[in-house]
Design a protein around this motif. Sequence first.
Motif, PDB file in Angstrom:
ATOM      1  N   GLU A   1      -2.241  -9.653   8.790  1.00  0.00           N
ATOM      2  CA  GLU A   1      -2.711  -9.221   7.464  1.00  0.00           C
ATOM      3  C   GLU A   1      -1.687  -8.331   6.795  1.00  0.00           C
ATOM      4  O   GLU A   1      -0.814  -7.772   7.448  1.00  0.00           O
ATOM      5  CB  GLU A   1      -4.003  -8.410   7.619  1.00  0.00           C
ATOM      6  CG  GLU A   1      -5.214  -9.279   7.747  1.00  0.00           C
ATOM      7  CD  GLU A   1      -6.497  -8.485   7.573  1.00  0.00           C
ATOM      8  OE1 GLU A   1      -6.450  -7.342   7.075  1.00  0.00           O
ATOM      9  OE2 GLU A   1      -7.542  -9.039   7.967  1.00  0.00           O
ATOM     10  N   GLU A   2      -1.835  -8.198   5.493  1.00  0.00           N
ATOM     11  CA  GLU A   2      -1.029  -7.244   4.733  1.00  0.00           C
ATOM     12  C   GLU A   2      -1.881  -5.983   4.581  1.00  0.00           C
ATOM     13  O   GLU A   2      -2.995  -6.045   4.051  1.00  0.00           O
ATOM     14  CB  GLU A   2      -0.715  -7.882   3.361  1.00  0.00           C
ATOM     15  CG  GLU A   2       0.242  -7.115   2.489  1.00  0.00           C
ATOM     16  CD  GLU A   2       1.672  -7.067   3.024  1.00  0.00           C
ATOM     17  OE1 GLU A   2       2.155  -8.077   3.594  1.00  0.00           O
ATOM     18  OE2 GLU A   2       2.298  -5.989   2.881  1.00  0.00           O
ATOM     19  N   ILE A   3      -1.390  -4.860   5.104  1.00  0.00           N
ATOM     20  CA  ILE A   3      -2.155  -3.601   5.002  1.00  0.00           C
ATOM     21  C   ILE A   3      -1.218  -2.494   4.497  1.00  0.00           C
ATOM     22  O   ILE A   3       0.010  -2.657   4.539  1.00  0.00           O
ATOM     23  CB  ILE A   3      -2.780  -3.187   6.362  1.00  0.00           C
ATOM     24  CG1 ILE A   3      -1.680  -2.973   7.420  1.00  0.00           C
ATOM     25  CG2 ILE A   3      -3.793  -4.204   6.851  1.00  0.00           C
ATOM     26  CD1 ILE A   3      -2.174  -2.239   8.652  1.00  0.00           C
ATOM     27  N   PRO A   4      -1.766  -1.356   4.032  1.00  0.00           N
ATOM     28  CA  PRO A   4      -0.892  -0.286   3.540  1.00  0.00           C
ATOM     29  C   PRO A   4       0.046   0.225   4.649  1.00  0.00           C
ATOM     30  O   PRO A   4      -0.385   0.391   5.800  1.00  0.00           O
ATOM     31  CB  PRO A   4      -1.865   0.816   3.117  1.00  0.00           C
ATOM     32  CG  PRO A   4      -3.178   0.128   2.928  1.00  0.00           C
ATOM     33  CD  PRO A   4      -3.191  -1.032   3.888  1.00  0.00           C
ATOM     34  N   THR A   5       1.296   0.481   4.308  1.00  0.00           N
ATOM     35  CA  THR A   5       2.251   1.027   5.277  1.00  0.00           C
ATOM     36  C   THR A   5       1.864   2.473   5.565  1.00  0.00           C
ATOM     37  O   THR A   5       1.633   3.242   4.633  1.00  0.00           O
ATOM     38  CB  THR A   5       3.676   0.954   4.693  1.00  0.00           C
ATOM     39  OG1 THR A   5       3.934  -0.410   4.345  1.00  0.00           O
ATOM     40  CG2 THR A   5       4.717   1.425   5.697  1.00  0.00           C
ATOM     41  N   PRO A   6       1.751   2.858   6.864  1.00  0.00           N
ATOM     42  CA  PRO A   6       1.313   4.229   7.177  1.00  0.00           C
ATOM     43  C   PRO A   6       2.372   5.267   6.799  1.00  0.00           C
ATOM     44  O   PRO A   6       3.575   4.990   6.855  1.00  0.00           O
ATOM     45  CB  PRO A   6       1.102   4.189   8.692  1.00  0.00           C
ATOM     46  CG  PRO A   6       1.964   3.072   9.180  1.00  0.00           C
ATOM     47  CD  PRO A   6       2.050   2.071   8.074  1.00  0.00           C
ATOM     48  N   GLU A   7       1.912   6.435   6.397  1.00  0.00           N
ATOM     49  CA  GLU A   7       2.798   7.552   6.056  1.00  0.00           C
ATOM     50  C   GLU A   7       2.738   8.589   7.172  1.00  0.00           C
ATOM     51  O   GLU A   7       1.646   8.920   7.653  1.00  0.00           O
ATOM     52  CB  GLU A   7       2.339   8.205   4.742  1.00  0.00           C
ATOM     53  CG  GLU A   7       2.589   7.352   3.493  1.00  0.00           C
ATOM     54  CD  GLU A   7       4.074   7.154   3.209  1.00  0.00           C
ATOM     55  OE1 GLU A   7       4.861   8.104   3.443  1.00  0.00           O
ATOM     56  OE2 GLU A   7       4.435   6.044   2.774  1.00  0.00           O
TER      57      GLU A   7
END
Length: 332
Positions: free
Chosen positions: A20-26
């Motif tokens: 899946e495409e998910i937000p890149t963690p910060e």
Amino acid sequence: MKAWILERQARIENKPIRLEEIPTPEPSDGEIRIKVHACGICRTDIHVAEGDLPLKKSPLILGHEVVGIVDKVGKDVTSFQLGDRAGVAWLNHACGECEFCLSGMENLCTGASFTGWDADGGYAEYTVLDGDFAYHVPDHLAFEELAPLLCPGIAGYRSLKLTETKKGQKVGLYGFGPTASCVLQVAKHSGLEVFVVTRSQKNRDAARELGADWIGTYEDNPPTPFDAGIIFPPAGNLVEFALSQLKGNGRLILAPVYMTPIEINDYNNIWLERSVKSLAHISRQDGREFLQIAGEIHLKTQIEVFPFDQLADILPLVKGGKVEGNAVIKIV
Ligand SMILES: [Zn+2]
Ligand SMILES: [Zn+2]
């Protein structure tokens, strides 16, 4: 970022993970973000995906043999800089306060969290973790070669440490897969005599090539009793057999996470202060020591590399024993 997500556990043949495409963690304060280059596949990933181990978070990213390059550094991180090569292993965090953490046994921390189980792991383009729990990895080994060192490598090293063997002593290795092959190389480097007991002709040849001093099957009598032994297959019926081949005060280490039932029928086989100890998890100290040695001796691992987008198809092959050596997913 792209990541393989596990939401609900199911048999690995039914492909419980999906890309899946998910937000890149910060990274938060104290954390680093790693751009993942490679991640090794471990059987523990399959145990979590299938439900042999409980699901502690959902969605979850599996994978705890992670290597890549630091691409973002949170506030107050002193151990890593942008562009450093870094590795992540099974121990994702330890509490630092329990009786085990305070006595140098953080592998037994009662408040520990684990990569790819409590915390997201490496089957993704990026991962974040506390910078103090990442490892510096040797420069001259490729990312694909490094990945399996982070789990079977470090765990094997810890099992060897638990034998408390010293230069010139004799250690027996029962079973000879990828973990034992790391142990053999480190043991030879430490000046131990290494005796390998394994059924398969192919594994006996591999052990010979890596410098084993004696190689036999379970039917052969070793020429001499051992100071210590390590069992790698999850076969409880080997325990009494291996104990019978140890000297007085011999230590037998059980490396697997699971083991079939163990029975000791003849007290003579454990008499003379012989002991049995299981291996559980790893500490950062184990990881640092092992990665340093692995770099120095250019430790050899047998790997088979697969593309990132095929992970769901590769896991059933690993479960079925159809991959030779360590399966590694290449992400970049
Ligand atoms: Zn593992
Ligand atoms: Zn602790």
